[in-house]
Design a protein around this motif. Structure first.
Motif, PDB file in Angstrom:
ATOM      1  N   GLU A  15       0.831  -1.200   0.000  1.00  0.00           N
ATOM      2  CA  GLU A  15       0.000   0.000   0.000  1.00  0.00           C
ATOM      3  C   GLU A  15       0.865   1.249   0.000  1.00  0.00           C
ATOM      4  O   GLU A  15       1.953   1.261   0.560  1.00  0.00           O
ATOM      5  CB  GLU A  15      -0.915   0.017   1.237  1.00  0.00           C
ATOM      6  CG  GLU A  15      -1.920  -1.100   1.267  1.00  0.00           C
ATOM      7  CD  GLU A  15      -2.977  -0.974   0.185  1.00  0.00           C
ATOM      8  OE1 GLU A  15      -3.434   0.157  -0.070  1.00  0.00           O
ATOM      9  OE2 GLU A  15      -3.324  -2.007  -0.406  1.00  0.00           O
ATOM     10  N   LEU A  16       0.349   2.306  -0.602  1.00  0.00           N
ATOM     11  CA  LEU A  16       1.022   3.593  -0.658  1.00  0.00           C
ATOM     12  C   LEU A  16       0.951   4.257   0.712  1.00  0.00           C
ATOM     13  O   LEU A  16      -0.110   4.316   1.321  1.00  0.00           O
ATOM     14  CB  LEU A  16       0.322   4.451  -1.695  1.00  0.00           C
ATOM     15  CG  LEU A  16       1.114   5.496  -2.429  1.00  0.00           C
ATOM     16  CD1 LEU A  16       2.335   4.901  -3.075  1.00  0.00           C
ATOM     17  CD2 LEU A  16       0.261   6.168  -3.472  1.00  0.00           C
ATOM     18  N   SER A  17       2.066   4.757   1.202  1.00  0.00           N
ATOM     19  CA  SER A  17       2.118   5.432   2.497  1.00  0.00           C
ATOM     20  C   SER A  17       2.125   6.944   2.269  1.00  0.00           C
ATOM     21  O   SER A  17       3.144   7.513   1.874  1.00  0.00           O
ATOM     22  CB  SER A  17       3.365   5.000   3.265  1.00  0.00           C
ATOM     23  OG  SER A  17       3.524   5.788   4.415  1.00  0.00           O
ATOM     24  N   ILE A  18       1.001   7.596   2.534  1.00  0.00           N
ATOM     25  CA  ILE A  18       0.870   9.040   2.332  1.00  0.00           C
ATOM     26  C   ILE A  18       1.821   9.779   3.273  1.00  0.00           C
ATOM     27  O   ILE A  18       2.432  10.777   2.887  1.00  0.00           O
ATOM     28  CB  ILE A  18      -0.587   9.494   2.561  1.00  0.00           C
ATOM     29  CG1 ILE A  18      -1.543   8.706   1.666  1.00  0.00           C
ATOM     30  CG2 ILE A  18      -0.714  10.993   2.331  1.00  0.00           C
ATOM     31  CD1 ILE A  18      -1.286   8.840   0.191  1.00  0.00           C
ATOM     32  N   LYS A  19       1.955   9.268   4.481  1.00  0.00           N
ATOM     33  CA  LYS A  19       2.851   9.887   5.468  1.00  0.00           C
ATOM     34  C   LYS A  19       4.289   9.900   4.953  1.00  0.00           C
ATOM     35  O   LYS A  19       4.987  10.919   5.012  1.00  0.00           O
ATOM     36  CB  LYS A  19       2.759   9.127   6.784  1.00  0.00           C
ATOM     37  CG  LYS A  19       3.689   9.598   7.865  1.00  0.00           C
ATOM     38  CD  LYS A  19       3.554   8.702   9.080  1.00  0.00           C
ATOM     39  CE  LYS A  19       4.757   8.843   9.967  1.00  0.00           C
ATOM     40  NZ  LYS A  19       4.790   7.832  11.014  1.00  0.00           N
ATOM     41  N   ASN A  20       4.747   8.781   4.399  1.00  0.00           N
ATOM     42  CA  ASN A  20       6.114   8.701   3.887  1.00  0.00           C
ATOM     43  C   ASN A  20       6.285   9.489   2.590  1.00  0.00           C
ATOM     44  O   ASN A  20       7.365  10.017   2.322  1.00  0.00           O
ATOM     45  CB  ASN A  20       6.529   7.247   3.692  1.00  0.00           C
ATOM     46  CG  ASN A  20       6.716   6.531   5.012  1.00  0.00           C
ATOM     47  OD1 ASN A  20       6.796   7.158   6.067  1.00  0.00           O
ATOM     48  ND2 ASN A  20       6.775   5.218   4.967  1.00  0.00           N
ATOM     49  N   LEU A  21       5.227   9.589   1.785  1.00  0.00           N
ATOM     50  CA  LEU A  21       5.286  10.419   0.579  1.00  0.00           C
ATOM     51  C   LEU A  21       5.474  11.888   0.960  1.00  0.00           C
ATOM     52  O   LEU A  21       6.286  12.597   0.362  1.00  0.00           O
ATOM     53  CB  LEU A  21       4.012  10.270  -0.246  1.00  0.00           C
ATOM     54  CG  LEU A  21       3.846   9.003  -1.058  1.00  0.00           C
ATOM     55  CD1 LEU A  21       2.454   8.942  -1.656  1.00  0.00           C
ATOM     56  CD2 LEU A  21       4.892   8.912  -2.124  1.00  0.00           C
ATOM     57  N   THR A  22       4.723  12.324   1.958  1.00  0.00           N
ATOM     58  CA  THR A  22       4.834  13.712   2.421  1.00  0.00           C
ATOM     59  C   THR A  22       6.225  13.975   2.990  1.00  0.00           C
ATOM     60  O   THR A  22       6.831  15.010   2.713  1.00  0.00           O
ATOM     61  CB  THR A  22       3.765  13.997   3.490  1.00  0.00           C
ATOM     62  OG1 THR A  22       2.492  13.652   2.968  1.00  0.00           O
ATOM     63  CG2 THR A  22       3.775  15.456   3.891  1.00  0.00           C
ATOM     64  N   ARG A  23       6.730  13.016   3.736  1.00  0.00           N
ATOM     65  CA  ARG A  23       8.069  13.169   4.321  1.00  0.00           C
ATOM     66  C   ARG A  23       9.139  13.204   3.230  1.00  0.00           C
ATOM     67  O   ARG A  23      10.094  13.978   3.295  1.00  0.00           O
ATOM     68  CB  ARG A  23       8.349  12.038   5.300  1.00  0.00           C
ATOM     69  CG  ARG A  23       9.680  12.199   5.965  1.00  0.00           C
ATOM     70  CD  ARG A  23       9.716  11.547   7.287  1.00  0.00           C
ATOM     71  NE  ARG A  23      10.940  11.955   7.948  1.00  0.00           N
ATOM     72  CZ  ARG A  23      11.751  11.136   8.541  1.00  0.00           C
ATOM     73  NH1 ARG A  23      11.465   9.861   8.607  1.00  0.00           N
ATOM     74  NH2 ARG A  23      12.841  11.570   9.114  1.00  0.00           N
ATOM     75  N   MET A  24       8.997  12.355   2.200  1.00  0.00           N
ATOM     76  CA  MET A  24       9.951  12.364   1.094  1.00  0.00           C
ATOM     77  C   MET A  24       9.938  13.720   0.397  1.00  0.00           C
ATOM     78  O   MET A  24      10.980  14.257   0.046  1.00  0.00           O
ATOM     79  CB  MET A  24       9.627  11.250   0.090  1.00  0.00           C
ATOM     80  CG  MET A  24      10.614  11.167  -1.062  1.00  0.00           C
ATOM     81  SD  MET A  24      10.188   9.922  -2.281  1.00  0.00           S
ATOM     82  CE  MET A  24       8.960  10.803  -3.220  1.00  0.00           C
ATOM     83  N   LYS A  25       8.744  14.279   0.218  1.00  0.00           N
ATOM     84  CA  LYS A  25       8.632  15.591  -0.421  1.00  0.00           C
ATOM     85  C   LYS A  25       9.336  16.655   0.413  1.00  0.00           C
ATOM     86  O   LYS A  25      10.083  17.472  -0.118  1.00  0.00           O
ATOM     87  CB  LYS A  25       7.163  15.953  -0.623  1.00  0.00           C
ATOM     88  CG  LYS A  25       6.980  17.296  -1.269  1.00  0.00           C
ATOM     89  CD  LYS A  25       5.523  17.618  -1.455  1.00  0.00           C
ATOM     90  CE  LYS A  25       5.389  19.012  -2.028  1.00  0.00           C
ATOM     91  NZ  LYS A  25       4.019  19.431  -2.151  1.00  0.00           N
ATOM     92  N   GLU A  26       9.122  16.648   1.706  1.00  0.00           N
ATOM     93  CA  GLU A  26       9.764  17.630   2.585  1.00  0.00           C
ATOM     94  C   GLU A  26      11.276  17.457   2.608  1.00  0.00           C
ATOM     95  O   GLU A  26      12.017  18.428   2.649  1.00  0.00           O
ATOM     96  CB  GLU A  26       9.213  17.506   4.001  1.00  0.00           C
ATOM     97  CG  GLU A  26       7.778  17.944   4.130  1.00  0.00           C
ATOM     98  CD  GLU A  26       7.187  17.623   5.494  1.00  0.00           C
ATOM     99  OE1 GLU A  26       7.912  17.090   6.356  1.00  0.00           O
ATOM    100  OE2 GLU A  26       5.992  17.890   5.675  1.00  0.00           O
ATOM    101  N   LYS A  27      11.721  16.227   2.561  1.00  0.00           N
ATOM    102  CA  LYS A  27      13.155  15.929   2.686  1.00  0.00           C
ATOM    103  C   LYS A  27      13.931  16.268   1.415  1.00  0.00           C
ATOM    104  O   LYS A  27      15.025  16.838   1.480  1.00  0.00           O
ATOM    105  CB  LYS A  27      13.323  14.444   3.027  1.00  0.00           C
ATOM    106  CG  LYS A  27      14.724  14.020   3.323  1.00  0.00           C
ATOM    107  CD  LYS A  27      14.740  12.563   3.772  1.00  0.00           C
ATOM    108  CE  LYS A  27      16.135  12.097   4.068  1.00  0.00           C
ATOM    109  NZ  LYS A  27      16.160  10.693   4.490  1.00  0.00           N
TER     110      LYS A  27
END
Length: 156
Positions: A130-142
């Motif tokens: 499953e896609l992790s929205i939390k980790n996607l957001t963190r990747m974007k910020e990072k």
């Protein structure tokens, strides 16, 4: 004897560096990281890719971009019309139909395999596929970086 120790030490260091490297391979529409299926990929052309989960949920568009730095490499025997300008490569990520992540962002990396390593390291897909929205957001910020501003600084 001393020379042999130096050679052995150097070889051990080379093998240690290769042991930590992740093997990324794109084959028949799939992305493999260390021989394990990670994502599905659709290559439109050499600079446009679409990624989806293994369950066919398309979620990411990646466009590879470049701009001239204004510097030129030296060439011994230049061919007339040969482009000798040094380019800077970067990528534009755009998440597709994901609530909470609306806009696209730029990443200062132009290699698709390095981008896949970055996505794998960020764990954008959890163990259940499953896609992790939390980790996607963190990747974007990072990894988000406004790279295209440099184009205007070099006046190209």
């Amino acid at each position: 004897m001393k020379f042999t120790k130096i050679i052995i030490t150097a070889l051990l260091m080379v093998f240690a560096l290769n042991a930590n490297a992740q093997k990324v391979k794109m084959k028949k529409g799939f992305v493999y990281v260390d021989k394990v299926k990670f994502l599905k990929v659709e290559k439109i052309n050499g600079s446009k890719y679409f990624f989806s989960t293994l369950d066919d949920v398309e979620f990411l568009s990646v466009t590879l971009e470049k701009f001239g730095t204004g510097k030129h490499m030296s060439v011994r025997n230049p061919v007339p019309g040969q482009d000798t300008e040094i380019y800077h490569y970067y990528s534009v990520f755009k998440f597709l139909d994901i609530e909470g992540i609306e806009e696209s962002f730029e990443v200062d990396e132009g290699s698709i395999k390095e981008l896949i390593r970055m996505m794998h390291k960020s764990k954008i897909v959890d163990d259940g596929g499953e896609l992790s929205i939390k980790n996607l957001t963190r990747m974007k910020e990072k990894y988000s970086d406004n790279v295209s501003e440099r184009r205007f600084l070099t006046k190209n």
